[in-house]
Design an enzyme around this catalytic site. Structure first.
Site, PDB file in Angstrom:
ATOM      1  N   GLU A 198      11.223  -8.599 -37.027  1.00 28.95           N
ATOM      2  CA  GLU A 198      11.619  -7.707 -35.938  1.00 28.95           C
ATOM      3  C   GLU A 198      11.109  -8.151 -34.571  1.00 28.95           C
ATOM      4  O   GLU A 198      11.516  -7.597 -33.539  1.00 28.95           O
ATOM      5  CB  GLU A 198      11.123  -6.282 -36.225  1.00 28.95           C
ATOM      6  CG  GLU A 198       9.655  -6.010 -35.912  1.00 28.95           C
ATOM      7  CD  GLU A 198       8.691  -6.574 -36.947  1.00 28.95           C
ATOM      8  OE1 GLU A 198       7.466  -6.412 -36.766  1.00 28.95           O
ATOM      9  OE2 GLU A 198       9.147  -7.160 -37.946  1.00 28.95           O
TER      10      GLU A 198
ATOM     11  N   CYS B 111       4.399  -7.122 -42.949  1.00 26.26           N
ATOM     12  CA  CYS B 111       3.142  -7.831 -42.660  1.00 26.26           C
ATOM     13  C   CYS B 111       1.946  -7.140 -43.318  1.00 26.26           C
ATOM     14  O   CYS B 111       1.879  -7.092 -44.540  1.00 26.26           O
ATOM     15  CB  CYS B 111       2.963  -7.987 -41.152  1.00 26.26           C
ATOM     16  SG  CYS B 111       1.745  -9.268 -40.715  1.00 26.26           S
TER      17      CYS B 111
ATOM     18  N   HIS C  46       7.206 -11.056 -39.485  1.00 32.00           N
ATOM     19  CA  HIS C  46       7.669 -10.076 -38.498  1.00 32.00           C
ATOM     20  C   HIS C  46       9.072 -10.446 -38.029  1.00 32.00           C
ATOM     21  O   HIS C  46       9.260 -10.914 -36.900  1.00 32.00           O
ATOM     22  CB  HIS C  46       6.724 -10.044 -37.290  1.00 32.00           C
ATOM     23  CG  HIS C  46       5.447  -9.299 -37.526  1.00 32.00           C
ATOM     24  ND1 HIS C  46       5.374  -7.924 -37.548  1.00 32.00           N
ATOM     25  CD2 HIS C  46       4.192  -9.753 -37.742  1.00 32.00           C
ATOM     26  CE1 HIS C  46       4.119  -7.554 -37.761  1.00 32.00           C
ATOM     27  NE2 HIS C  46       3.388  -8.643 -37.888  1.00 32.00           N
TER      28      HIS C  46
END
Length: 311
Positions: free
Chosen positions: A228, A133, A226
């Site tokens: 994750e 990001c 993102h």
């Protein structure tokens, strides 16, 4: 670190005494955690890094030039190191997380100079760096001169991406399309990335733009979203922004029927696992030298700063 959380999710955490009996060298991965919710981000990344047969040794890094307001000093001093404490070491991989500072010019971020020093150091002390990001925008700007641009509205939601290069090692095993979350106020222009002959765009989204970018050596990976994130991360950010009185839209393609009272479906975890596993396998495990001390002699200083490729 959140070992009990990972074990409760049936993610294998290898005890030191078991690791020492294996006749292999663990991969040394450094995580530069710039997120305010550091413990949550640690858990998210460790969940993905731990879902691999490879043995991974994690070191957490914080910025000495920035005071974290959302994580206890005890946690930081117990589990985190500063750059001065690790600058003489070498690592197989480095992860630079996102940060909620994308609306500031890079040079106005209070730790920008320290971050540039770390990215310069990584050129000759880390084999492959994985940028997330804002960390991806910062890396693209520092290494390749790619600027970021402000959006009219915050980009927030779970977006569909098209794989452009399915034979690229980072994209192996992916379906033609996949979904990952995004949460940011800025982005980069695809045409500027394409003018950089040293970069490859591996996946794009019609709504979120270029999402997976890699340099041709595999030593720089940039993820503009993102992957994750947990199931409820976007929800927590949305409710936080509402409580601050911000003019914010509900995250796209996230809550069922755009009803924020309903539980969002988790539709990106397998993609995230594959992305991180591919990075660990193809760009870290199979490519990094066994003796990390040879990195400096092999790659030297500023080997990856290639502005000329972007003209």
């Amino acid at each position: 670190m959140p070992i009990k959380v990972l074990e409760s999710e049936n993610i294998f955490v290898m005890p030191d005494e078991v690791a020492l009996k294996q006749d292999i060298r663990p991969l040394k991965i450094l995580i530069l955690n710039l997120m305010p919710t550091k413990i949550a981000t640690e858990t998210q990344l460790l969940r993905l890094l731990g879902n691999s047969p490879l043995q991974v040794d994690i070191e957490l890094l914080q910025m000495a030039s920035h005071t974290s307001k959302n994580t206890s000093p005890h946690h930081l001093t117990t589990f985190y190191k500063t750059f001065d404490q690790i600058r003489e070491q070498s690592f197989d991989g480095l992860i630079i997380t996102g940060a909620p500072v994308e609306q500031l010019p890079f040079e106005e971020v209070d730790y920008w100079d320290e971050l540039c020093e770390i990215m310069e150091w990584a050129d000759s002390n880390v084999y492959s760096t994985f940028h997330i990001c804002w960390g991806a925008q910062a890396g693209l700007y520092y290494h390749y001169g790619i600027k970021k641009y402000q959006f009219e509205q915050k980009l927030s939601g779970v977006y569909t991406h098209r794989v452009l290069k399915p034979n690229h090692p980072l994209m192996r095993g992916f379906d033609d399309t996949f979904r990952i979350p995004h949460s940011r106020y800025t982005g980069v222009h695809e045409d500027e990335l394409r003018r950089c002959t040293g970069l490859e765009i591996l996946a794009v989204s019609d709504e979120a733009g270029p999402s997976v970018i890699c340099n041709r050596t595999g030593r720089h990976v940039f993820i503009t979203g993102h992957a994750e994130y947990d199931r409820d991360t976007l929800a927590n950010e949305y409710f936080r922004d509402l409580s601050r009185g911000l003019d914010i839209q509900i995250p796209c393609n996230y809550f069922p029927n755009d009803d924020a009272s309903l539980t969002p479906p988790m539709v990106w975890r397998s993609n995230a696992t594959l992305l991180y596993t591919n990075w660990l396998n193809y760009f870290v495990y199979q490519a990094t030298p066994y003796d990390l001390s040879t990195l400096r002699n092999r790659y030297g200083k500023n080997v990856n700063r290639v502005f000329q490729d972007c003209l």
